[in-house]
Design a protein around this motif. Structure first.
Motif, PDB file in Angstrom:
ATOM      1  N   SER A 267       7.954  -5.290   6.642  1.00  0.00           N
ATOM      2  CA  SER A 267       7.563  -3.863   7.126  1.00  0.00           C
ATOM      3  C   SER A 267       8.411  -2.925   6.614  1.00  0.00           C
ATOM      4  O   SER A 267       9.757  -3.205   6.355  1.00  0.00           O
ATOM      5  CB  SER A 267       7.585  -3.861   8.308  1.00  0.00           C
ATOM      6  OG  SER A 267       8.743  -3.939   9.135  1.00  0.00           O
TER       7      SER A 267
ATOM      8  N   GLU B 124       9.130  -2.125  13.773  1.00  0.00           N
ATOM      9  CA  GLU B 124       9.118  -2.851  12.954  1.00  0.00           C
ATOM     10  C   GLU B 124      10.085  -2.844  11.979  1.00  0.00           C
ATOM     11  O   GLU B 124      10.062  -1.777  11.178  1.00  0.00           O
ATOM     12  CB  GLU B 124       7.824  -2.821  12.108  1.00  0.00           C
ATOM     13  CG  GLU B 124       6.288  -2.898  12.849  1.00  0.00           C
ATOM     14  CD  GLU B 124       6.214  -4.546  13.333  1.00  0.00           C
ATOM     15  OE1 GLU B 124       6.751  -5.311  12.993  1.00  0.00           O
ATOM     16  OE2 GLU B 124       5.273  -4.509  14.305  1.00  0.00           O
TER      17      GLU B 124
ATOM     18  N   MET C  92       3.015  -2.502   5.345  1.00  0.00           N
ATOM     19  CA  MET C  92       3.419  -3.833   5.646  1.00  0.00           C
ATOM     20  C   MET C  92       3.012  -4.385   4.310  1.00  0.00           C
ATOM     21  O   MET C  92       1.904  -4.291   3.669  1.00  0.00           O
ATOM     22  CB  MET C  92       2.351  -4.447   6.562  1.00  0.00           C
ATOM     23  CG  MET C  92       2.726  -3.983   8.092  1.00  0.00           C
ATOM     24  SD  MET C  92       3.946  -4.857   8.871  1.00  0.00           S
ATOM     25  CE  MET C  92       4.198  -3.852  10.258  1.00  0.00           C
TER      26      MET C  92
END
Ligand SMILES: [Zn+2]
Length: 345
Positions: A155, A212, A318
């Motif tokens: 991420s 993330e 991502m």
């Protein structure tokens, strides 16, 4: 000793006591070699003066390391004399998964963040989720649950939050995210909702932030730095620690860029099982129609790879991680700059 209601998990700490307490939650786990065995989950509570209660959790998924490191370090270092309010730190919440270095718990093969609000008589992960929901969350004003993309993805370093229809709650959460100070904050519309920790936190009207901070099954150097700074920044933002949040980014830019992942068009999926070769790193700018990567079939001598393309222009949130992917796996997620009008539409 705290009364834990209908939970089977015991807690020796007193959440109302001032000062620093460090110990373990004790969760029963009967095994072949230990009928009365327990699993010990590290927990630190620091309380002083008056102020909000902040819950910091890492290790909900065992193979996500940055939060485990950041929360346990702060748990050792936080000086109660400097705290106004209460901080509950659980660096390795899903301890069986943490020690097994896997996303899912090896005890019951469950993803803890798909077990909420849990069940005191259910599987181990369900029992744990129930404890968090019914014993901890009623004490909490702000929850920061630290994740990375684990083994499945990498991420861009980011906080994240659900889109909250109430403008005041949305603003409050976006302000807290900006105070955390990751390069990006991602507003998204939930996946598999109702069963996540985030959903339980929101159901109780508690401010919820996720993160993330890397992935690919390794410790991200910058992810740890952003995570450690971020949780201290959040404590400062809510007046639990003195001082102003430091949100200057590594490249000198002044703060967090708010982004959103609005719909399914942001996702690219693997159309078949194979070996995926990504063409970009998380955080890079990408354009709709550009090549996200090649899906290789190295077992077939003459078979050409499939080209997988982005379906949206934006920044790569991502990027695929594990090499081998299954049909239907997400291999790329693109985020766009946050726009309140578009988000509401
Ligand atoms: Zn996770």
């Amino acid at each position: 000793m705290t009364s834990t209601g209908g939970s089977r998990i015991r807690c020796d700490l007193d959440f109302e006591r001032g000062g620093r307490q460090a110990g373990y939650l004790r969760a029963p786990l009967s095994r072949n070699t230990s009928g009365w065995g327990t699993v010990e989950i590290p927990i630190v509570v620091v309380k002083n003066g008056s102020g909000p209660t902040i819950l910091l959790t890492g290790g909900v998924h065992g193979d996500e390391y940055e939060g485990q490191i950041a929360v346990s370090r702060l748990g050792r270092e936080l000086d109660p004399a400097r705290v106004q309010g209460r901080v509950i730190l659980i660096p390795a919440l899903n301890i069986p998964a943490v020690l097994n270095d896997t996303r899912l718990s090896p005890v019951d093969d469950r993803d803890m963040s798909r077990c909420f609000p849990g069940n005191p008589r259910g599987t181990f992960s369900e029992m744990l989720a129930h404890f968090v929901d019914s014993v901890l969350l009623p004490l909490v004003d702000v929850s920061v649950d630290l994740h990375t993309a684990g083994h499945s993805m990498e991420s861009a370093l980011s906080t994240n939050m659900h889109y909250l229809p109430d403008p005041a709650a949305r603003r409050r959460t976006m302000d807290a995210a900006a105070a955390f100070g990751a390069p990006f904050n991602v507003v998204f519309w939930g996946v598999d909702e109702g069963a996540t920790l985030t959903s339980s936190v929101e159901r109780r009207g508690i401010l919820s932030l996720g993160t993330e901070l890397g992935g690919w099954g390794r410790v991200h150097v910058e992810g740890v730095r952003i995570g450690e700074r971020g949780i201290r920044n959040v404590l400062k933002h809510f007046g639990v620690l003195e001082g102003k949040p430091d949100t200057v980014q590594r490249d000198g830019s002044p703060g967090t860029r708010h982004m959103m992942v609005r719909d399914q068009g942001c996702y690219s999926f693997a159309p078949a099982g194979g070996l995926f070769e990504p063409r970009h790193l998380a955080g890079e700018d990408v354009r709709e129609g550009d090549l996200a990567g090649f899906l290789h079939f190295v077992e077939d001598v003459d078979r050409a790879p499939i080209e997988v393309r982005y379906r949206r222009s934006g920044v790569l949130w991502m990027a695929s991680g594990p090499g081998r992917v299954q049909r239907g796996d997400v291999v790329a997620v693109v985020m766009n700059d946050y726009d309140d009008a578009l988000a509401a539409g």
